[in-house]
Design an enzyme around this catalytic site. Structure first.
Site, PDB file in Angstrom:
ATOM      1  N   ASP A 201       0.831  -1.201   0.000  1.00 10.30           N
ATOM      2  CA  ASP A 201       0.000   0.000   0.000  1.00 10.30           C
ATOM      3  C   ASP A 201       0.863   1.247   0.000  1.00 10.30           C
ATOM      4  OD1 ASP A 201       0.644   0.129   2.815  1.00 10.30           O
ATOM      5  OD2 ASP A 201      -0.886  -1.438   3.046  1.00 10.30           O
TER       6      ASP A 201
ATOM      7  N   LYS B 148      -4.070   2.504   0.581  1.00  3.87           N
ATOM      8  CA  LYS B 148      -5.161   3.086   1.344  1.00  3.87           C
ATOM      9  C   LYS B 148      -4.777   4.509   1.674  1.00  3.87           C
ATOM     10  CE  LYS B 148      -5.529  -0.264   4.386  1.00  3.87           C
ATOM     11  NZ  LYS B 148      -5.777  -0.830   5.706  1.00  3.87           N
TER      12      LYS B 148
ATOM     13  N   MET C 236      -1.573   8.728  12.657  1.00  2.00           N
ATOM     14  CA  MET C 236      -2.770   9.158  11.925  1.00  2.00           C
ATOM     15  C   MET C 236      -3.483  10.311  12.626  1.00  2.00           C
ATOM     16  SD  MET C 236      -4.194   5.363  10.923  1.00  2.00           S
ATOM     17  CE  MET C 236      -3.711   4.560  12.436  1.00  2.00           C
TER      18      MET C 236
HETATM   19  N1  SAH Z   1       2.087  -0.054  10.742  1.00  2.00           N
HETATM   20  C1  SAH Z   1       2.592   1.284  10.631  1.00  2.00           C
HETATM   21  C2  SAH Z   1       1.567   2.340  10.967  1.00  2.00           C
HETATM   22  C3  SAH Z   1       0.392   2.356  10.041  1.00  2.00           C
HETATM   23  S1  SAH Z   1      -0.745   3.631  10.437  1.00  2.00           S
HETATM   24  C4  SAH Z   1       3.821   1.430  11.533  1.00  2.00           C
HETATM   25  O1  SAH Z   1       4.110   0.555  12.326  1.00  2.00           O
HETATM   26  O2  SAH Z   1       4.513   2.450  11.413  1.00  2.00           O
HETATM   27  C5  SAH Z   1      -0.242   4.929   9.369  1.00  2.00           C
HETATM   28  C6  SAH Z   1       0.373   6.065  10.143  1.00  2.00           C
HETATM   29  O3  SAH Z   1       1.712   5.764  10.472  1.00  2.00           O
HETATM   30  C7  SAH Z   1       0.468   7.348   9.377  1.00  2.00           C
HETATM   31  O4  SAH Z   1      -0.744   8.035   9.376  1.00  2.00           O
HETATM   32  C8  SAH Z   1       1.517   8.089  10.171  1.00  2.00           C
HETATM   33  O5  SAH Z   1       0.975   8.620  11.339  1.00  2.00           O
HETATM   34  C9  SAH Z   1       2.445   6.977  10.570  1.00  2.00           C
HETATM   35  N2  SAH Z   1       3.621   6.872   9.688  1.00  2.00           N
HETATM   36  C10 SAH Z   1       3.991   5.804   8.972  1.00  2.00           C
HETATM   37  N3  SAH Z   1       5.134   6.049   8.314  1.00  2.00           N
HETATM   38  C11 SAH Z   1       5.504   7.314   8.624  1.00  2.00           C
HETATM   39  C12 SAH Z   1       6.594   8.147   8.261  1.00  2.00           C
HETATM   40  N4  SAH Z   1       7.550   7.736   7.423  1.00  2.00           N
HETATM   41  N5  SAH Z   1       6.655   9.391   8.760  1.00  2.00           N
HETATM   42  C13 SAH Z   1       5.690   9.819   9.606  1.00  2.00           C
HETATM   43  N6  SAH Z   1       4.639   9.084   9.971  1.00  2.00           N
HETATM   44  C14 SAH Z   1       4.538   7.836   9.502  1.00  2.00           C
END
Ligand code: SAH
Length: 461
Positions: A246, A268, A381
């Site tokens: 995704d 998504k 998020m």
């Molecule tokens: N499974 C993922 C999170 C998924 S939810 C994890 O463990 O990181 C998606 C959220 O993750 C985004 O809305 C943001 O808040 C955060 N996120 C993921 N990658 C990011 C990045 N490179 N920089 C900042 N926020 C990030």
């Protein structure tokens, strides 16, 4: 965009020209001879060690366009740029591929560095950008690809046709070979016991019907920087037949999956769900049932706000084998690249990860718990609910001077960090419009960034 098209050229029995008679010319002639070419050397003076080599035709003279007659490929290795230039021009006019040593502008092709495990061959290059980096890369490759891989490749080549006839389904055949080349058969070959290896391979061929069926790897790809992948993630990425990913998974990471793997985007974005979660679950099941090795790549860690649990629940119910590979979650990757330690003896003894996803316009969080002192709160998020978040925390007793940071696209080249307080940050975000994905970090640790960011490779404001 690639600067060059890497190819392997068959020059066996072909006449190639080397202009120059010194050390460098000798080295280049050597490579050509190794590849089975006949070499014509032209120079006013030619080292004996060069002219004496079998397969070398020496012409003691200055370069002349006539020497290009019947030539497949040219290398100019003189220390006279005007001669090199002349060779380059003449070759270009005749559409003969030409390389001028250490002068990319005059080249129509460049010579890569080579790791020779014939028939296995690795050619690599920095396109002239950094010879030191190329050398470092050689070190890495040398250690990753043992000397006797030559033997393994030759073994595989020997049985290639036989296996192809017996195992006709290409996907199955790939699995067959992976099992052979990653398992005991390979061990036997590498230790020189080819007889046992052969016996084992034949046994495997008889059991061909039992070759394992599809499976799913649920893999955390980390927050963005490909360097933050785990070895296991990388290994499975190289094995997968299909990659389902995704939009949180960065492009360079998707590109690291096996080159010929099918790629399916199920991205998504907020409110723009390309595929619903149930559809993704079904897709994984269907692909695995087709006998494929399915790589479900997820941003960060699959079990942290990643709905990984739901995806494997469906797989488990269908009896499909799966493995889960943890990844560096956004909180930890992003905090580190932004110079913000999530815990610190003087500021925070604990750290909480929460989702700030708005449901019906509100955030359903335990505000009193979040507002407690001496802890760090990381909000995934949360950008769209930033105003609510700050207001609620203050309403529940957190000082409005509490430091807070928004990190945009952390660990990537587009990382930007916006800092402020619960009072000021909503205004700053309004003005600066951070780009998704963004992570919010709240607590005293944010102030440490001023001291610590300096030591971090990522530059941002
Ligand atoms: N499974 C993922 C999170 C998924 S939810 C994890 O463990 O990181 C998606 C959220 O993750 C985004 O809305 C943001 O808040 C955060 N996120 C993921 N990658 C990011 C990045 N490179 N920089 C900042 N926020 C990030």
């Amino acid at each position: 965009m690639m600067d060059y098209l890497p190819i392997f050229l068959n020059v066996k029995g072909k006449l190639c020209l080397v202009v120059g008679g010194g050390e460098v010319a000798a080295r280049k002639a050597g490579v050509l001879l190794d590849a089975g070419a006949k070499v014509r050397v032209v120079a006013p003076q030619i080292k004996d060690s060069l002219s004496a080599q079998p397969g070398v035709e020496s012409i003691v003279a200055c370069f002349d366009a006539l020497h290009l007659e019947g030539i497949t490929l040219v290398i100019a290795a003189t220390d006279d740029r005007s001669v090199n230039q002349q060779v380059s021009e003449q070759a270009h006019t005749r559409n003969i591929p030409v390389n001028v040593v250490d002068d990319p502008e005059l080249c129509s092709f460049i010579m890569p560095a080579i790791l020779d495990r014939s028939p296995l061959m690795v050619a690599f290059s920095s396109g002239g950008a950094s010879p030191v980096l190329t050398r470092m890369m050689r070190g890495m490759l040398e250690s990753m690809i043992p000397q006797n891989y030559s033997r393994l490749a030759a073994f595989a080549e020997r049985f290639r046709q036989q296996v192809k006839q017996r195992v006709t389904n290409p996907a199955k055949r790939r699995i067959f070979w992976e099992n052979a080349l990653e398992g005991v058969v390979a061990e036997k070959v590498l230790t020189g016991d080819e007889n046992s290896a052969e016996a084992m391979l034949k046994k495997m061929l008889e059991d061909e019907d039992n070759i394992q069926r599809g499976e799913v790897y649920l893999v955390g790809a980390g927050p963005g920087d490909p360097d933050l992948l785990t070895f296991r993630a990388l290994r499975l990425m190289q094995k997968a037949d299909v990659v389902v990913y995704d939009n949180l998974v960065s492009k360079p990471i998707v590109e690291m999956a096996r080159r010929d793997a099918e790629r399916i985007f199920v991205g998504k974005k907020r409110a723009d769900h390309t595929l619903r979660q149930e559809e993704i679950n079904e897709l994984l099941v269907r692909l695995a049932k087709e006998g494929k090795r399915v790589l479900r790549l997820k941003g960060g860690d699959p079990f942290i706000f990643g709905r990984g649990g739901e995806e494997i629940e469906t797989l488990a119910a269908e009896g499909i084998p799966f493995q889960v590979v943890p990844g560096i979650t956004a909180a930890s990757g992003v905090a580190s690249y932004a110079g913000i330690p999530l815990t610190h003896r003087d500021y925070a003894q604990s750290c909480m990860f929460v989702t700030g996803h708005l449901k019906d316009g509100t955030m359903n969080l335990d505000w009193a718990a979040l507002a407690r002192p001496r802890q760090t709160v990381v909000v995934y998020m949360g950008l769209h609910g930033l105003d609510t978040l700050c207001a609620q925390l203050v309403a529940h007793g957190m000082p409005e001077t509490t430091p807070i940071a928004i990190v945009q696209q952390g660990t990537t080249r587009n990382q930007r960090v916006f800092t402020g307080t619960l009072k000021t940050l909503p205004g700053i975000a309004e003005r600066e419009q951070p780009q998704a994905p963004t992570l919010i970090i709240i607590g005293g640790v944010v102030t440490l960034r001023e001291k610590l960011q300096w030591f971090h490779p990522q530059g941002d404001e």
